[in-house]
Motif scaffolding. Structure first.
Motif, PDB file in Angstrom:
ATOM      1  N   TYR A   1      14.841 -36.395 121.511  1.00  0.00           N
ATOM      2  CA  TYR A   1      15.710 -37.398 122.385  1.00  0.00           C
ATOM      3  C   TYR A   1      16.894 -36.861 123.175  1.00  0.00           C
TER       4      TYR A   1
ATOM      5  N   THR B   1      16.876 -43.009 129.594  1.00  0.00           N
ATOM      6  CA  THR B   1      17.064 -43.602 128.354  1.00  0.00           C
ATOM      7  C   THR B   1      15.882 -44.399 127.706  1.00  0.00           C
TER       8      THR B   1
ATOM      9  N   PHE C   1      19.827 -46.081 121.478  1.00  0.00           N
ATOM     10  CA  PHE C   1      19.214 -45.678 120.070  1.00  0.00           C
ATOM     11  C   PHE C   1      19.574 -46.196 118.778  1.00  0.00           C
TER      12      PHE C   1
ATOM     13  N   ALA D   1      12.717 -42.426 127.428  1.00  0.00           N
ATOM     14  CA  ALA D   1      12.882 -41.474 126.404  1.00  0.00           C
ATOM     15  C   ALA D   1      12.495 -42.501 125.025  1.00  0.00           C
ATOM     16  N   LEU D   2      13.165 -43.695 124.953  1.00  0.00           N
ATOM     17  CA  LEU D   2      12.792 -44.333 123.823  1.00  0.00           C
ATOM     18  C   LEU D   2      11.517 -44.880 123.784  1.00  0.00           C
TER      19      LEU D   2
END
Ligand code: HEM
Length: 411
Positions: free
Chosen positions: A150, A131, A378, A134-135
């Motif tokens: 995402y 995660t 997110f 991805a961020l």
């Protein structure tokens, strides 16, 4: 409007623009007028009441094996992979979700030994790392497509990690997984079926190699755990392991993407709820239930009557296909007050987004964990999050409700 004039066939799937835009309106009409609606176009009966859905999903007199249904029924249209025809029955093992007892009980029991709560909990650091990566790959401001950038890649990368497959393979894995999903389109055309067949065969080859490698040198991963289960009493065949791996990849992929996509979409439409969730992250597990209820990623599933029976006074013939509309059940006012309202105050834990009964989603704990970590990270990173300038685009595929693209404004 008589019961015969109610929507039918593709009109009861996301192929139809009106249904795709507002399935609740269609399901409300069916539930009010004909809650066990016979859809002659697709040879199935569509159940829209919560109580009927729960009863049928839990009852052992309903199965899932498409071979037991009537020849022209919906279940046969969506269950065919084309691999059986191409290679003979020995090259294909139906996925768990299409197996009845005793095979289902045996394989699910063995699978549960590998896919344990402990194994899922152990995935937390990996999910958090993926995660974070991805961020970090996202821009700090401007507009992105939440799905492509995402929510799309994350579930594939998580399940690949859990199986011990190289992270770099995720692009191929996702492409094949998406191709197999098209088997759920009852109107799919020959080229789509061809790509589906190729994807099945490519994945079978990949998992066959992975299996052989784990047998030579066991690893600390899910495929090795399945190999261990194979060596125990009840034995899993190679074909069964390959089918399970394929199903874990496909079943947990777009569904988890859609959990995050549908969830973010609902939160952006309800900014007060989004603000509450940011302020109080402990609300996230409750939010996941409400997202699954409000806009559930798998809108329907199917059951086959294994004998002549009756549901809510309606006679059902042996072999008939029942579509259990999970999305409709989740919006039944008899089960959820003001069902079309999205609210974190609601206790939505009875929602049927993961189904219930013997086939209840095996991956639910993993999907919840991914959804909680993925969404929370997110919304925390982008406090000024807003809907993008471009409109979101819903996917036109039956069964799987989600976004093809979901533009969002980051800052
Ligand atoms: C939000 C994400 C998900 C949703 C909404 C979802 C939904 C469902 C539903 C409704 C079923 C039952 C189908 C039926 O009764 O006919 C199911 C079964 C299943 N799911 Fe999930 N799923 C999700 C994620 C996952 C994940 C992450 C995995 C694994 C990696 C997974 C693996 C499975 C398997 C193996 C079955 C078949 C179980 C059986 O037949 O015994 N799912 N899922």
């Amino acid at each position: 409007m008589s019961a015969e004039d109610l929507p039918a066939g593709a009109g009861l799937t996301a192929r139809d623009p009106a249904f795709r835009e507002d399935p609740d309106a269609v399901y409300d009409l069916l539930r009010a007028r004909d809650p066990l609606h016979y859809d002659a176009a697709y040879g199935r009966r569509v159940l829209t009441r919560f109580e009927d859905a729960r009863t049928v999903l839990r009852a052992r007199e309903f199965g899932v094996d498409a071979r037991k249904t009537l020849p022209e029924s919906y279940m046969r249209r969506v269950a065919g992979t084309g691999v059986q025809e191409a290679r003979g029955a020995t090259a294909y093992e139906p996925p768990l979700v299409l197996l009845d007892d005793p095979a289902h009980r045996r394989i699910r029991g063995l699978m549960s030994k590998a896919f344990t709560p402990k194994a899922v909990a152990a995935m937390r650091p990996t999910i958090e790392r993926l995660t974070r990566e991805a961020l970090e790959a996202l821009p700090d401001a401007g507009e992105i497509d939440f799905i492509a950038a995402y929510a799309g890649p994350l579930p594939t990368r998580v399940i690949a990690a859990m199986m011990g497959l190289p992270d770099a393979d995720w692009v191929d894995l996702k492409r094949w997984s998406d191709a197999i999903l098209m088997g759920y389109d009852p109107e799919r055309e020959a080229p789509v079926q061809q790509r589906l067949r190729e994807a099945y065969l490519a994945l079978s080859a990949l998992f066959r190699d992975a299996l052989a490698a784990r047998r030579r040198v066991p690893q600390d991963d899910l495929i090795s755990a399945m190999v261990r289960a194979q060596d125990e009493q009840d034995r899993l065949s190679d074909l069964e392991i390959i089918s399970l791996c394929t199903q874990l990849l496909v079943a947990g992929n777009v569904t988890t993407t859609d959990l995050m996509g549908n969830g973010l979409h609902a939160l952006l439409k309800h900014p007060a709820e989004l603000a509450r969730l940011r302020a109080e992250p402990a609300l996230m597990p409750r939010a996941i239930d409400e997202i699954l209820r409000y806009d559930c990623p798998l809108t329907e599933t199917a059951r086959i009557a294994l004998a002549d029976t009756v549901v809510s006074g309606c006679p059902i013939a042996k072999g008939e296909t029942l579509t259990v509309a999970l999305a409709a059940a989740n919006h039944d006012p008899a089960a959820f007050a003001e069902p079309h309202r999205f609210s974190l105050d609601r206790d939505a834990s009875a929602q049927l987004g993961f189904a219930t009964g013997p086939h209840v989603c095996l991956g639910a704990p993993l999907a919840r964990l991914e959804g909680e970590i993925g969404l929370q990270a997110f919304i925390e990173k982008f406090p000024a999050l807003a809907p993008g300038r471009q409109s979101p685009r819903r996917r036109a595929l039956p069964f799987f409700r989600g976004f093809e693209s979901l533009p969002v404004w980051l800052a």
